[in-house]
Design a protein around this motif. Structure first.
Motif, PDB file in Angstrom:
ATOM      1  N   HIS A 154       0.843  -1.192   0.000  1.00 55.99           N
ATOM      2  CA  HIS A 154       0.000   0.000   0.000  1.00 55.99           C
ATOM      3  C   HIS A 154       0.889   1.256   0.000  1.00 55.99           C
ATOM      4  O   HIS A 154       0.644   2.213  -0.745  1.00 55.99           O
ATOM      5  N   VAL A 155       1.936   1.218   0.828  1.00 57.73           N
ATOM      6  CA  VAL A 155       2.836   2.374   0.930  1.00 57.73           C
ATOM      7  C   VAL A 155       3.517   2.607  -0.418  1.00 57.73           C
ATOM      8  O   VAL A 155       3.528   3.733  -0.943  1.00 57.73           O
ATOM      9  N   ARG A 156       4.073   1.526  -1.000  1.00 58.02           N
ATOM     10  CA  ARG A 156       4.784   1.689  -2.284  1.00 58.02           C
ATOM     11  C   ARG A 156       3.834   2.196  -3.360  1.00 58.02           C
ATOM     12  O   ARG A 156       4.213   3.029  -4.190  1.00 58.02           O
ATOM     13  N   SER A 157       2.592   1.709  -3.330  1.00 54.31           N
ATOM     14  CA  SER A 157       1.683   2.157  -4.382  1.00 54.31           C
ATOM     15  C   SER A 157       1.319   3.635  -4.201  1.00 54.31           C
ATOM     16  O   SER A 157       1.216   4.381  -5.175  1.00 54.31           O
ATOM     17  N   LEU A 158       1.170   4.098  -2.951  1.00 52.20           N
ATOM     18  CA  LEU A 158       0.876   5.530  -2.746  1.00 52.20           C
ATOM     19  C   LEU A 158       2.065   6.403  -3.146  1.00 52.20           C
ATOM     20  O   LEU A 158       1.889   7.470  -3.744  1.00 52.20           O
ATOM     21  N   VAL A 159       3.279   5.929  -2.825  1.00 50.10           N
ATOM     22  CA  VAL A 159       4.473   6.709  -3.209  1.00 50.10           C
ATOM     23  C   VAL A 159       4.514   6.819  -4.741  1.00 50.10           C
ATOM     24  O   VAL A 159       4.745   7.904  -5.298  1.00 50.10           O
ATOM     25  N   GLY A 160       4.235   5.705  -5.427  1.00 48.97           N
ATOM     26  CA  GLY A 160       4.224   5.710  -6.892  1.00 48.97           C
ATOM     27  C   GLY A 160       3.179   6.688  -7.421  1.00 48.97           C
ATOM     28  O   GLY A 160       3.406   7.408  -8.401  1.00 48.97           O
ATOM     29  N   GLU A 161       2.051   6.747  -6.742  1.00 47.80           N
ATOM     30  CA  GLU A 161       0.965   7.625  -7.192  1.00 47.80           C
ATOM     31  C   GLU A 161       1.330   9.094  -6.964  1.00 47.80           C
ATOM     32  O   GLU A 161       0.986   9.957  -7.784  1.00 47.80           O
ATOM     33  N   VAL A 162       2.022   9.395  -5.841  1.00 49.69           N
ATOM     34  CA  VAL A 162       2.479  10.787  -5.632  1.00 49.69           C
ATOM     35  C   VAL A 162       3.425  11.161  -6.776  1.00 49.69           C
ATOM     36  O   VAL A 162       3.322  12.245  -7.365  1.00 49.69           O
ATOM     37  N   ARG A 163       4.346  10.233  -7.118  1.00 46.50           N
ATOM     38  CA  ARG A 163       5.293  10.519  -8.227  1.00 46.50           C
ATOM     39  C   ARG A 163       4.529  10.766  -9.530  1.00 46.50           C
ATOM     40  O   ARG A 163       4.855  11.661 -10.306  1.00 46.50           O
ATOM     41  N   ARG A 164       3.473   9.966  -9.750  1.00 41.11           N
ATOM     42  CA  ARG A 164       2.727  10.095 -11.004  1.00 41.11           C
ATOM     43  C   ARG A 164       1.945  11.414 -11.059  1.00 41.11           C
ATOM     44  O   ARG A 164       1.935  12.094 -12.075  1.00 41.11           O
ATOM     45  N   GLN A 165       1.336  11.762  -9.897  1.00 40.78           N
ATOM     46  CA  GLN A 165       0.504  12.971  -9.897  1.00 40.78           C
ATOM     47  C   GLN A 165       1.315  14.257  -9.776  1.00 40.78           C
ATOM     48  O   GLN A 165       0.804  15.328 -10.032  1.00 40.78           O
ATOM     49  N   ARG A 166       2.563  14.141  -9.292  1.00 45.58           N
ATOM     50  CA  ARG A 166       3.407  15.340  -9.137  1.00 45.58           C
ATOM     51  C   ARG A 166       4.706  15.153  -9.927  1.00 45.58           C
ATOM     52  O   ARG A 166       5.795  15.052  -9.342  1.00 45.58           O
ATOM     53  N   PRO A 167       4.622  15.091 -11.250  1.00 46.62           N
ATOM     54  CA  PRO A 167       5.818  14.771 -12.051  1.00 46.62           C
ATOM     55  C   PRO A 167       6.927  15.817 -11.941  1.00 46.62           C
ATOM     56  O   PRO A 167       8.087  15.510 -12.199  1.00 46.62           O
ATOM     57  N   ASP A 168       6.572  17.054 -11.560  1.00 50.31           N
ATOM     58  CA  ASP A 168       7.609  18.099 -11.486  1.00 50.31           C
ATOM     59  C   ASP A 168       8.341  18.102 -10.153  1.00 50.31           C
ATOM     60  O   ASP A 168       9.343  18.793  -9.996  1.00 50.31           O
ATOM     61  N   ALA A 169       7.830  17.356  -9.193  1.00 47.75           N
ATOM     62  CA  ALA A 169       8.461  17.381  -7.855  1.00 47.75           C
ATOM     63  C   ALA A 169       9.398  16.184  -7.699  1.00 47.75           C
ATOM     64  O   ALA A 169       9.191  15.133  -8.290  1.00 47.75           O
ATOM     65  N   GLU A 170      10.434  16.390  -6.864  1.00 51.44           N
ATOM     66  CA  GLU A 170      11.289  15.255  -6.486  1.00 51.44           C
ATOM     67  C   GLU A 170      10.586  14.555  -5.324  1.00 51.44           C
ATOM     68  O   GLU A 170      10.137  15.216  -4.379  1.00 51.44           O
ATOM     69  N   VAL A 171      10.476  13.236  -5.407  1.00 47.18           N
ATOM     70  CA  VAL A 171       9.804  12.490  -4.330  1.00 47.18           C
ATOM     71  C   VAL A 171      10.811  11.512  -3.731  1.00 47.18           C
ATOM     72  O   VAL A 171      11.232  10.560  -4.386  1.00 47.18           O
ATOM     73  N   VAL A 172      11.223  11.796  -2.492  1.00 46.36           N
ATOM     74  CA  VAL A 172      12.191  10.928  -1.815  1.00 46.36           C
ATOM     75  C   VAL A 172      11.402  10.048  -0.845  1.00 46.36           C
ATOM     76  O   VAL A 172      10.587  10.558  -0.067  1.00 46.36           O
ATOM     77  N   TYR A 173      11.631   8.749  -0.914  1.00 48.96           N
ATOM     78  CA  TYR A 173      10.885   7.826  -0.032  1.00 48.96           C
ATOM     79  C   TYR A 173      11.856   7.081   0.873  1.00 48.96           C
ATOM     80  O   TYR A 173      12.875   6.559   0.412  1.00 48.96           O
TER      81      TYR A 173
END
Ligand code: SF4
Length: 297
Positions: A173-192
């Protein structure tokens, strides 16, 4: 996975289940303190009514982390941890702290602090009102809490997100939400940073094995145990009927009709004897129902 044969069905016990080392250590430390003097537990040491009543018999008082007063000089921080602000507040008010925060909850605090130092907007995947999440947010009030897909659009726009999770969230669930943040915010850097604890991962992966073999899953744990509820929900997501039960009295006989295998698992705050009580109940029920059938035919 252990199998127990009964006259009606097989009981399959998950290869990892029940109380984790973090909760065990917290209980041991509190019992050793109570052997010397009375103490107030600031919250629930484990989300388990049996543990709570045993500690009460040994002289534990109930307290609240958010409060400022306790009936004893000794106060106990639970395995779920607390913010530095809360620790200092109790110490400055003259109380002596026994801190039973699980080392893996401390890791989550440390990783979140590192992400903030690196300039990330902190994001916690978990339940906003869970004590562990409140402790993390107490240290970093700017942190946003997300639990599911609906929460992602509510995140502010920023250049860099730093994401951790509550230690007891299912890792998929966590990995899928992190992936979704990356998908919805393509201009932001997402560090997990992965902060799901190993006992939770072990119980969730053992559950997946169990779901491949069992017709029904019973997840045993206190009604307010988040990770027991997660076990039942994960089993349901995997397509298995599943129930979160606290004790044998929660089992409804109609759940058991026509089953050949029942999978048993338990959350990280569940005592071994709670699972054993369910095994004993189901074994006795199976024997009785066969006797009854023979008597009737
Ligand atoms: S569930 Fe994980 S983080 Fe929580 S007390 Fe147990 S080991 Fe520690």
């Amino acid at each position: 996975m252990k199998t127990i044969h009964t006259p009606r069905f097989d009981l399959l016990i998950a290869s990892h289940f029940g109380m984790c080392f973090g909760v065990r250590q917290a209980i041991e430390a509190t019992e050793s303190l109570l052997a010397r003097q009375p103490a107030t537990v600031l919250g629930q040491l484990a989300h388990n009514p049996l543990v709570k009543s045993r500690l009460a018999e040994q002289g534990a008082h109930d307290g609240a982390l958010e409060s400022t007063a306790a009936p004893t000089q000794e106060v106990v921080i639970t395995a779920h941890g607390a913010s530095e602000n809360d620790r200092q507040r109790w110490q400055q008010a003259g109380y002596r702290l026994t801190d039973t925060t699980c080392p893996l909850v401390r890791v989550a605090h440390t990783k979140l602090a590192r992400l903030v130092r690196e300039g990330c907007l902190p994001v916690i995947i978990g339940k906003e009102d869970h004590v562990e999440v409140r402790g993390l947010r107490g240290d970093f009030p700017e942190a946003r809490v997300i639990l599911d897909l609906r929460d992602i659009p509510k995140l502010p726009h920023t250049k860099k997100f730093g994401i951790i999770s509550q230690t007891t969230q299912p890792i998929e669930h966590v990995r899928s939400l992190v992936g979704e943040v990356r998908r919805q915010r393509p201009d932001a850097e997402v560090v997990y940073a992965d902060t799901v604890c190993q006992p939770t991962k072990d119980r969730q992966s053992a559950l997946r094995d169990l779901c491949q073999k069992a017709d029904l899953i019973l997840a045993i744990g206190g009604k307010n145990s988040n990770n027991t509820a997660q076990l039942a929900r994960t089993a349901q997501r995997l397509g298995r009927p599943a129930h979160h039960i606290e004790s044998p009295s929660d089992i409804q006989e109609n759940w058991l009709e026509g089953l050949s295998t029942i999978g048993l698992t338990a959350g990280t705050s569940t005592l071994d004897e709670s699972l054993q009580a369910v095994v004993d109940h189901l074994t006795a029920w199976a024997a009785d129902s066969v006797r009854l059938k023979q008597a009737v035919s």
